[in-house]
Design an enzyme around this catalytic site. Structure first.
Site, PDB file in Angstrom:
ATOM      1  N   CYS A 133       0.798  -1.237   0.000  1.00 53.43           N
ATOM      2  CA  CYS A 133       0.000   0.000   0.000  1.00 53.43           C
ATOM      3  C   CYS A 133       0.824   1.278   0.000  1.00 53.43           C
ATOM      4  O   CYS A 133       0.485   2.229  -0.687  1.00 53.43           O
ATOM      5  CB  CYS A 133      -0.880   0.068   1.244  1.00 53.43           C
ATOM      6  SG  CYS A 133      -2.028  -1.276   1.438  1.00 53.43           S
ATOM      7  N   ASP A 172      23.317 -19.021  -3.583  1.00 53.88           N
ATOM      8  CA  ASP A 172      24.297 -17.941  -3.685  1.00 53.88           C
ATOM      9  C   ASP A 172      25.612 -18.299  -3.029  1.00 53.88           C
ATOM     10  O   ASP A 172      26.640 -17.714  -3.353  1.00 53.88           O
ATOM     11  CB  ASP A 172      23.745 -16.680  -2.996  1.00 53.88           C
ATOM     12  CG  ASP A 172      22.729 -15.987  -3.872  1.00 53.88           C
ATOM     13  OD1 ASP A 172      23.052 -15.738  -5.041  1.00 53.88           O
ATOM     14  OD2 ASP A 172      21.618 -15.722  -3.400  1.00 53.88           O
ATOM     15  N   ALA A 177      -6.801  -4.350  -1.569  1.00 56.43           N
ATOM     16  CA  ALA A 177      -7.770  -4.903  -2.531  1.00 56.43           C
ATOM     17  C   ALA A 177      -7.358  -4.568  -3.966  1.00 56.43           C
ATOM     18  O   ALA A 177      -7.207  -5.436  -4.800  1.00 56.43           O
ATOM     19  CB  ALA A 177      -9.161  -4.373  -2.240  1.00 56.43           C
ATOM     20  N   MET A 218     -10.086  -0.037   2.778  1.00 58.73           N
ATOM     21  CA  MET A 218      -9.103  -1.028   2.323  1.00 58.73           C
ATOM     22  C   MET A 218      -7.698  -0.454   2.387  1.00 58.73           C
ATOM     23  O   MET A 218      -6.819  -0.878   1.651  1.00 58.73           O
ATOM     24  CB  MET A 218      -9.462  -1.504   0.914  1.00 58.73           C
ATOM     25  CG  MET A 218      -9.841  -0.404  -0.041  1.00 58.73           C
ATOM     26  SD  MET A 218     -10.684  -1.079  -1.476  1.00 58.73           S
ATOM     27  CE  MET A 218     -11.097   0.404  -2.359  1.00 58.73           C
ATOM     28  N   SER A 263     -11.697   5.486  -8.075  1.00 56.23           N
ATOM     29  CA  SER A 263     -11.211   6.665  -7.346  1.00 56.23           C
ATOM     30  C   SER A 263     -12.364   7.548  -6.887  1.00 56.23           C
ATOM     31  O   SER A 263     -12.195   8.734  -6.645  1.00 56.23           O
ATOM     32  CB  SER A 263     -10.260   7.507  -8.221  1.00 56.23           C
ATOM     33  OG  SER A 263      -9.210   6.723  -8.678  1.00 56.23           O
ATOM     34  N   GLU A 317      -6.386   6.020  -7.976  1.00 57.18           N
ATOM     35  CA  GLU A 317      -5.826   5.329  -9.133  1.00 57.18           C
ATOM     36  C   GLU A 317      -4.850   6.125  -9.998  1.00 57.18           C
ATOM     37  O   GLU A 317      -3.899   5.557 -10.526  1.00 57.18           O
ATOM     38  CB  GLU A 317      -6.981   4.868 -10.036  1.00 57.18           C
ATOM     39  CG  GLU A 317      -7.855   3.813  -9.410  1.00 57.18           C
ATOM     40  CD  GLU A 317      -9.134   3.619 -10.196  1.00 57.18           C
ATOM     41  OE1 GLU A 317      -9.923   4.579 -10.270  1.00 57.18           O
ATOM     42  OE2 GLU A 317      -9.335   2.537 -10.738  1.00 57.18           O
TER      43      GLU A 317
END
Ligand SMILES: Cc1cc2nc3c(=O)[nH]c(=O)nc-3n(C[C@H](O)[C@H](O)[C@H](O)COP(=O)(O)OP(=O)(O)OC[C@H]3O[C@@H](n4cnc5c(N)ncnc54)[C@H](O)[C@@H]3O)c2cc1C
Ligand code: FES
Ligand code: FES
Length: 1378
Positions: free
Chosen positions: A154, A365, A846, A1087, A1129, A1310
């Protein structure tokens, strides 16, 4: 030695409390124990495989030898409880609490706005807390390391890093403008901006107080010091666990049970058991066998116990590096180089050295370096102890070594190096950190007099089934002086020696082969440079920078080579100088071994403060903290899977199709039903109501009946009394299929077969043919964009609880569209909607992925609850979630563009093909939005765009933040970039020539004023100082042969609101209680985007109450019916207006009371209102704008308004590996009058980083049979801390007004995602500069994401050019190009 029947009791501590478990099950991981047994649900599960850090806890152990307590972070999802005997575990609940006192880490994370959805927050807190327990004043480097294993989807990490930064002693200067105009010193810097308002105050933060920390339990110390060690046995249902106390006992156990694995860190074993179904009836834990943990120094080197964790190995080697002269520590430093990048901190803290060696991963590695360095292994077995060289003969094939099943690796000898010996390690991975390498190497050379090669060992990982020695290549170097001539021959031999078939597992064949060459080149240069420095340094002088210490330029660019500058003159080599020693590496060439910059600086966040006249109480416009952030950081926030299990709860696990297109011949569930705990199965036939969801005229079956059309389609569900039981049951279901011919996977296949979901969409304006004809130039190109997994940290979760009468159900669901879920459940059960109540407390992210797919999962879970009459919980595992729930649509965009010599575009013809997958979902709406945004910010007088959703046999794709715009606009920008490349002009100039100016009309006839677009654009240019920056970039590129910098400045014009008018409505319900407290319900789901916080702010303004008196409990279909999805949005715009409407009604109702008692308080008015029988509850409604789009006539007003922004990004690209860093990103975005700048900036940063992931990092890959390979964080890389731009500045455009939304704000969820493409185009710019070095000019293709593979190959270096290319069609590639 026989497996004993006894089971000892397991004793450990959790958060200071003693836990005694009489029947500890070796299959139980700590995370389930905490969550299910102790009900400590603060620790989250996101991936379950050690890849995300959501489950981080701190483990503390007492070491009786050193009499110290050691604290380390670990992933609880891979930590068997049986491994914890004698340990103290601290979870987020043990760190601090909102009920008592938050820990400063929690408090600062919350206050710095580092918690949005909050699902990653407990893990972040625990990583930082564990660091602070070991380092009270950590450096930024410590913090970066500590957070490297924690993912957040987020925030974009910036606020998390900033919250941690408050614990450092380092400068808090933002280094803005390249060090000019320091934010800390504004007064002293002439011309600097006045100090900007801050998003969070740092003055009143809780101090770090060690007395708040839990002490290590004295009882455990006493036990460790006094109690005799005894063999422990734990027995579970299927697995027994034994923990011996001596090497003899361990060897005996191993010889009696050779198939029983040793479990140390469980980081190889755990994922194998969990994800690949491996079952080991006995596991042996040697964690108390002392010889495995011993460190013995000898004059030649150090014996390191095989049981030591990789972190402990780092400490041992680090101490050797400190203590010894540099020439002796070449190997140690090469190992440290690898260890720093190997996995995340939590994994390194538990994964053992022996485990890494014996696991023998093809891309381990450590193995190539240990082997190149000439390490030896001490191995014990019933035949005694022996030494085994770790060399080419050790690795026998995929995951096999020459160790026998009964062998125990006791210790590893790591030798010191001698003068004239050079060891280096290199790795290239899909992400800079915490990612298994694509190719990894260990290389050692011993040079004699005249720099002649006496011995050389070149080992590679990632180019075959096991670690591989390039022996012939080494042979070709022997006896030759270290120089360019030998190198050319080495390349030819290496190409012949390290061969990968074109369809090799893992793909990236050309890239991997190119890396074998370019990493050898890097090794060559490193040694060359070391030799050259030796020749210029007085004999024996030690004038080096300390290992790892880099000199940092003002921009954070480090300028030493991998191991610091070498200058100790080795015997033999020194004697030959000056004749024998090669010349110094020219400055331009040195760029090949320059480390990429990595120092993250404090960024700038600019916003407009509220006016001084605004009431203190009015929270609108202030950077108010997310209202749940403290609870989230404390692990108290409740997500669906944290809900306590209702009585008799069952768990549902899903059976998915393994075929892309097949008839189902039968489903045999008998084996599943025989398993313990399995109760029932749910199939298509069990669905009482609608068996399919209907969307846009297409039906999608909830559970497949007769046919499947993708791998991952839901076939049936298995119900059991536990999660594991249900999952085992699902694995036992056998489905018989008959394959149907010719599945369709790619958009090309779909076009050829005309396999589409209708309607197609088209918009045309002007005369495109004429525009092309009259253009000076016409160019055709294409851009292929891969899909994107939502990777919300909280997987899809639902709990359905039958009320028990009149078919009433409560559905607790992680959905951003509760009403759609409600309808799906009701239709599926054949009951009216009034019997189904959906409750959404919060979602752990979400991003569009929890709308349609969630409703299907909820409907199936409801069928299970209906059938059994019991509560049913369904929580997807990460791999299932990724497989089943679809992603962002992959898109192929093709274009033809006509343009004039001055850059003006006269016409463009665009065609978009979106890969929709097997069901329609929202695909036609996604393609609609593509053609609506195909202009991005440009006025193209003659413009035609067509888009179609291709029906394929892949899992169905769905909504994802931006809903088609990120793909559509990226294609336009690709077109613009091509125009610039064709004309040989900077791309930003072409953008400016074509951007909308003055009162404008879109290609579908919507009028708007682009003034704020231009303001954003100009402000970014001014902030970065575009002219001088581009000049500096050009000169950097001239000076660096193998490093190129690139830049891009990208605009966005983003339409806000739904084009279907009915979706723009919203409702709210506001109750005021007698005590004056306010309860708000609205249709928006929380969310992480902070909608509840913003609603609180709206209420505070409208009712004139402090935000603290306002509460939003949940989103419920019972409180607010018929809500629209939180998407487009538009959530805040719509719900804000509805909440405002309700508040205004209430306020009006209180008017007589207020008039009567104007000096009264809010509480007194509400009490009085009750007594005067005035309703204190009101609904609010917002009708929303009547957006529309007339597709027939290709015109309309599909949006309420536009949000604008512009973004500049600059990258530095390593052309030899494709690795890059984003040096700087500056965003200016127009959010109108921000309702909450901290939330809006959080959305901007988070969306930007998600976009950066989309365009440069995140790659979904499918097998040729349509199976998604990338089903977890190991295979699918979302941005991590290492991907944050090193200088990340975000400014909200001041003085912007928007009459179309609440309080003049704008939707921001968005739009900025697309601006992540600035990094893609900056990479493309850098690639262009690299190509120029190879004499290549003009437009060139680069698909998205611009992964290291794509960027490196596009650079067309002499290395990648040398790799032969297999003819497409002559082999089956490992992965599909969908
Ligand atoms: C998320 C993640 C990221 C990772 N990233 C990297 C990476 O970037 N680079 C990399 O190289 N590796 C990476 N790994 C792999 C990791 O380094 C290895 O899994 C780890 O080192 C194995 O050690 P362990 O103690 O956990 O082994 P375990 O899982 O406990 O055991 C693994 C196997 O080794 C055997 N074994 C262990 N010790 C001994 C011994 N002393 N004698 C005989 N047999 C033994 C066991 O029998 C078992 O079969 C990653 C792993 C994860 C989960
Ligand atoms: S859930 Fe444990 S690391 Fe992801
Ligand atoms: S806040 Fe980090 S995942 Fe949501």
């Amino acid at each position: 030695m026989a497996v004993e029947k006894r089971s000892d009791s397991l004793c450990f501590f959790v958060n200071g409390r003693k836990v005694t478990e009489e029947n500890a099950d070796p299959e139980t991981m700590l995370v389930s124990f905490l969550r299910e047994k102790l009900r400590l649900t603060g620790t989250k599960v996101s991936c379950g495989g050690g890849g995300c850090g959501a489950c981080t806890v701190m483990v503390s152990r007492y070491d009786p030898l050193s009499r110290t307590v050691q604290h380390f972070s670990a992933n609880a999802c891979l930590l068997p409880v049986c491994q914890l005997a004698g340990a103290a575990v601290t979870t987020v609940e043990g760190v601090g609490s909102t009920k008592t006192r938050l820990h400063p880490v929690q408090e600062r994370l919350a206050k710095a706005h580092g918690s949005q959805c909050g699902f990653c927050s407990p893990g972040m807190v625990m990583s930082m807390y564990a660091l602070l327990r070991n380092q009270a004043a950590p450096s930024m480097e410590h913090i970066r390391e500590a957070l490297g294993g924690n993912l957040c989807r987020c925030t974009g990490y910036r606020p998390i890093i900033d919250s941690c930064r408050t614990f450092t002693q380092e400068s808090q200067c933002c280094q803005g403008n390249g060090g000019v105009g320091c934010c800390m010193n504004a007064e002293e810097t002439p011309g600097a901006e006045p100090s900007t308002p801050r998003l969070f105050p740092t003055e009143d933060l809780l101090p770090l107080d060690p007395t708040q920390d839990l002490i290590f339990p004295p009882e455990l110390m006493r036990v460790a010091l006094t109690e005799p060690q005894q063999t422990r046995w734990f027995r579970g249902e299927r697995v027994a666990w034994v923990s011996p106390v001596s090497l003899e006992e361990l060897v005996l156990l191993k010889s009696t049970h050779p198939q029983a694995p040793l479990v140390l860190g469980n980081t190889t074993l755990g994922p194998e058991m969990k994800f690949r179904g491996a079952l080991h009836p006995l596991v042996i834990s040697p964690s108390r066998v002392a010889p495995l943990f011993e460190v013995t120094h000898t004059p030649q080197g150090v014996w390191v116990g095989a049981g030591l964790s990789l972190t402990q190995v780092q400490m041992v080697l680090g101490a050797r590096v400190e203590a010894l002269p540099q020439e002796k520590t070449e190997l140690y430093r090469a190992l440290l180089h690898q260890l720093r990048a190997l996995a995340g901190q939590q994994i390194r803290n538990v994964a053992s050295l022996g485990g890494n060696i014996v696991s023998a991963l093809p891309n381990s590695d450590l193995n190539p370096v240990l082997a190149a360095g000439g390490c030896r292994l001490r191995v014990a077995s019933d035949g005694g102890s022996r030494e085994v060289p770790l060399d080419q003969d050790f690795f026998r094939g995929f995951r096999t070594t020459l160790l026998g099943a009964a062998d125990v690796l006791v210790a590893v000898f790591v030798p010191e190096t001698r003068p004239g010996e050079f060891v280096r390690a290199f790795r290239q991975a899909p992400r800079k950190e915490n990612a298994l390498a694509t190719v990894t190497t260990g290389m050692r050379v011993v040079l004699g007099p005249g720099a002649v090669v006496r011995d050389v060992q070149l080992y590679y990982g990632g180019v075959g089934p096991c670690t591989l020695r390039a022996a012939r290549t080494g042979q070709a170097l022997l006896g030759r002086p270290w120089g360019e001539a030998m190198l050319q021959e080495a390349y030819s031999v290496l190409l012949e020696e390290v061969v990968l078939p074109p369809g090799a597992v893992g793909g990236k064949v050309g890239f991997r082969r190119s890396l074998t060459l370019s990493l050898l080149f890097k090794f060559y240069l490193e040694v060359q440079q070391a030799l050259a420095l030796m020749s210029t340094t007085p004999e024996g002088a030690q004038s080096t920078t300390p290992e790892g210490a880099h000199s940092t330029t003002p921009e954070g660019v480090q300028s030493t080579t991998q191991q610091g500058v070498q200058s100790t003159t080795p015997e033999g080599v020194q004697s030959t100088t000056p004749e024998g020693v090669p010349e110094g590496v020219p400055e331009r060439e040195l760029s090949a071994i320059r480390p990429l910059p990595c120092c993250i600086q404090p960024g700038q966040q600019g916003f407009q403060e509220v006016s001084g006249s605004q009431s203190e109480q009015d929270a609108v416009g202030r950077p108010v903290m997310h209202r749940s952030a403290p609870a989230q950081a404390a692990g108290e926030a409740v997500y669906v899977d944290d809900t306590p299990p209702p009585q008799g709860e069952l768990f549902l696990a899903l059976v998915t199709s393994t075929r892309p297109h097949a008839s189902i011949l039968g489903v045999d569930v008998s084996a599943a039903l025989r398993l313990p705990g399995v109760l029932d199965v749910v199939t298509h036939a069990d669905i009482p109501g609608h068996k399919a969801r209907s969307f846009m005229g297409y039906e999608e079956e909830l559970l497949a009946d007769k046919e499947v059309s993708c791998v991952g389609q839901l076939v049936c569900g298995v119900l059991a009394d536990s999660r594991d039981g249900a999952r085992r049951g699902a694995a036992a279901v056998r489905v018989r299929y008959q394959d149907l011919p010719d599945p369709v996977f790619t958009v090309e296949d779909a076009v050829q077969r005309e396999s589409f979901f209708l309607p197609r969409r088209r918009i045309e304006r002007g005369d495109v043919c004429k525009g092309l004809e009259t253009a000076d130039h016409v160019h055709s190109g294409e851009l292929r964009l891969g899909g994107q997994e939502h990777f919300y940290m909280e997987p899809q979760s639902v709990l359905v609880v039958p009320v028990g009468e009149e078919t009433e159900f409560h559905v607790y669901v992680s959905s951003q569209a509760p009403t759609i879920t409600q309808e799906a459940v009701a239709e599926t059960l054949g009951v009216p909607s009034n019997r189904v109540t959906c409750h959404v407390k919060r979602l752990g992210g979400a991003f569009g992925g929890k709308i349609t797919k969630t409703s299907i999962l909820a409907a199936i879970t409801a069928v299970a609850a209906w059938k059994t009459g019991r509560a049913v919980r369904c929580v997807l595992e990460r791999g299932e979630d990724m497989l089943i729930t679809g992603a962002r649509h992959p898109v192929l965009g093709r274009y033809q563009v006509g343009f004039m010599e001055d850059g003006r575009i006269t016409a463009a013809d665009l065609q978009y093909y979106a890969n929709a997958g097997n069901t329609v979902d929202e695909s036609p709406l996604v393609v609609e939005k593509m053609v609506l945004h195909m202009d991005n910010a440009y006025h193209i007088p003659n413009l035609r765009g067509r888009a179609v959703a291709c029906r394929t046999n892949l899992p169905s794709n769905t909504a994802f933040r931006g809903f088609g715009v990120p793909q559509a606009a990226a294609v336009v920008e690709s077109m613009i970039t091509d125009v610039a490349l064709c004309l040989g002009r900077p791309a930003h100039q072409i953008r400016e020539v074509n951007m909308y100016r003055g009162p404008s009309v879109t290609h579908y006839g919507m009028r708007f004023d682009p003034e704020n677009l231009w303001r954003c654009w100009e402000e970014v240019k001014a902030r970065v100082g575009l002219g001088p920056r581009l000049e500096a970039l050009r000169s950097f590129n001239q000076d660096h042969r193998w490093r190129k910098r690139g830049a891009a400045l990208i605009p966005i014009k983003y339409g806000v609101a739904f084009s279907e008018a009915f979706l723009n409505q919203a409702a709210a319900l506001v109750h005021v209680y007698k005590d004056g407290s306010v309860l708000v319900s609205h249709g928006g789901a929380e969310m992480g985007q902070g909608i509840h916080t913003k609603m609180q702010q709206v209420v505070s303004r409208e009712l004139g109450v402090p935000s603290s008196q306002v509460y939003v409990s949940e989103t419920s279909t019972a409180s607010v019916p018929n809500s629209c999805p939180s998407a487009a949005s538009f959530g805040t715009d719509a719900n804000g207006m509805a909440v405002r409407d309700a508040c205004q009604k209430l306020y009006k109702r209180l008017e007589p009371i207020r008039t009567k008692n104007p000096k009264g308080s809010w509480d007194s008015w509400t009490r009085a209102a009750f007594l005067e029988k005035i309703s204190l509850s009101a609904t609010g409604f917002f009708r929303g704008p009547d957006c529309y789009m007339d597709w027939e006539n290709m015109e309309g007003q599909p949006y309420s308004y536009f949000t604008y922004g512009a973004c500049y990004s600059e990258v530095e690209l390593d052309c030899l590996t494709g690795d890059y860093r984003t040096l700087r990103t500056d965003i200016v975005v127009d959010v109108g009058q921000s309702l909450n700048p901290s939330i809006d900036i959080g959305q901007v940063e988070g969306a930007f980083l998600q976009g950066l992931g989309l365009y440069t990092l995140e790659q979904l890959s499918f097998s040729p049979g349509g199976l998604l390979y990338s089903r977890g964080p190991s295979q699918y890389k979302i941005p991590a801390v290492c991907d944050v731009p090193l200088s990340f500045n975000v400014h909200l455009l001041p003085d912007s007004h928007n009459p179309h939304a609440i309080y003049s704000s704008k939707g921001i969820g968005e739009p900025v995602l697309f601006l992540g493409s600035s990094v893609f185009y900056a990479i493309k710019d850098a690639v262009g500069a690299a190509r120029a070095e190879s004499g290549l000019g003009g437009a060139f293709p680069l698909d998205s994401p611009a992964t290291p593979e794509r960027a490196c190959l596009a650079c067309a270096t002499p290395f990648s050019q040398r790799v032969p290319v297999s003819e497409p069609g002559s082999f089956t590639p490992w992965a599909l190009n969908i």
